[in-house]
Write an enzyme that holds these catalytic residues in place. Structure first.
Site, short mmCIF file in Angstrom:
data_model
loop_
_atom_site.label_atom_id
_atom_site.label_comp_id
_atom_site.label_asym_id
_atom_site.label_seq_id
_atom_site.Cartn_x
_atom_site.Cartn_y
_atom_site.Cartn_z
N ASP A 8 0.85 -1.18 0.00
CA ASP A 8 0.00 0.00 0.00
C ASP A 8 0.89 1.25 0.00
O ASP A 8 2.06 1.19 0.37
CB ASP A 8 -0.90 0.00 1.24
CG ASP A 8 -1.87 1.16 1.27
OD1 ASP A 8 -2.41 1.52 0.21
OD2 ASP A 8 -2.08 1.72 2.36
N ASP A 10 -0.31 4.85 1.17
CA ASP A 10 -0.58 5.81 2.24
C ASP A 10 -0.23 5.24 3.62
O ASP A 10 -0.80 4.23 4.04
CB ASP A 10 -2.03 6.24 2.21
CG ASP A 10 -2.45 6.73 0.84
OD1 ASP A 10 -1.57 7.11 0.05
OD2 ASP A 10 -3.66 6.72 0.55
N ASP A 114 -1.59 -0.77 6.17
CA ASP A 114 -1.77 -0.32 7.55
C ASP A 114 -3.21 -0.43 8.03
O ASP A 114 -3.50 -0.23 9.20
CB ASP A 114 -1.27 1.12 7.72
CG ASP A 114 -2.11 2.12 6.93
OD1 ASP A 114 -2.50 1.80 5.79
OD2 ASP A 114 -2.36 3.22 7.44
#
Length: 152
Positions: A8, A10, A114
């Protein structure tokens, strides 16, 4: 055949807060609660500590892709994310950026994310929760994945 890792952007590859820190007070107030919708914000962000170096290391052993979601109401985010990848990972991530709101539709062995949103919780491989107790940072992720690969 190499195992597949999805990463990912961000708060995993990219330090989202570093972009927020560059916004003026007027913009912060206007987009309060929706800072991911600020036009151009994704182009302001720095890489997370050790993310670029570890991405390169993992790319030697794994087939690594970037799998990220771009806010639906921020059209510049889509192109900003591409430009970020071109700037920070020009060779290793060339044509390896996937933008999707349905991460579980991608087949692979590992997803480093996250959060559990946008299908991450339903990913068929192993979800590596970046920032968790087990995977606090990129060094923890690297050590785990490089040791996993050597165990086989």
């Amino acid at each position: 055949m190499k195992k597949i890792i999805y990463v990912d952007m961000d708060n995993v590859l990219v330090d989202f807060q570093s972009g927020i820190d560059k916004l003026d007070e007027e913009t912060l107030k206007k987009y309060e609660g929706n800072l991911d919708e600020v036009p151009g914000i994704f182009g302001l962000m720095r890489p997370m500590k050790d993310s670029i170096e570890v991405y390169h290391q993992l790319s030697e052993k794994y087939d690594v892709y970037i799998l990220s979601t771009a806010p639906w109401n921020n059209p510049s985010a889509w192109s900003d994310k591409l430009e970020w990848v071109k700037k920070h990972l020009p060779e290793k991530a060339y044509k390896r950026l996937i933008l999707s709101h349905h991460k579980h539709l991608n087949a692979g062995h590992y997803l480093i994310d996250d959060r559990e949103k946008n299908g991450a919780i339903d990913f068929q491989g192993e979800l590596i929760r970046f920032g968790s107790e087990k995977f606090k940072d990129w060094i923890d992720v690297r050590d785990y994945l490089l040791n996993e690969e050597s165990d086989e």
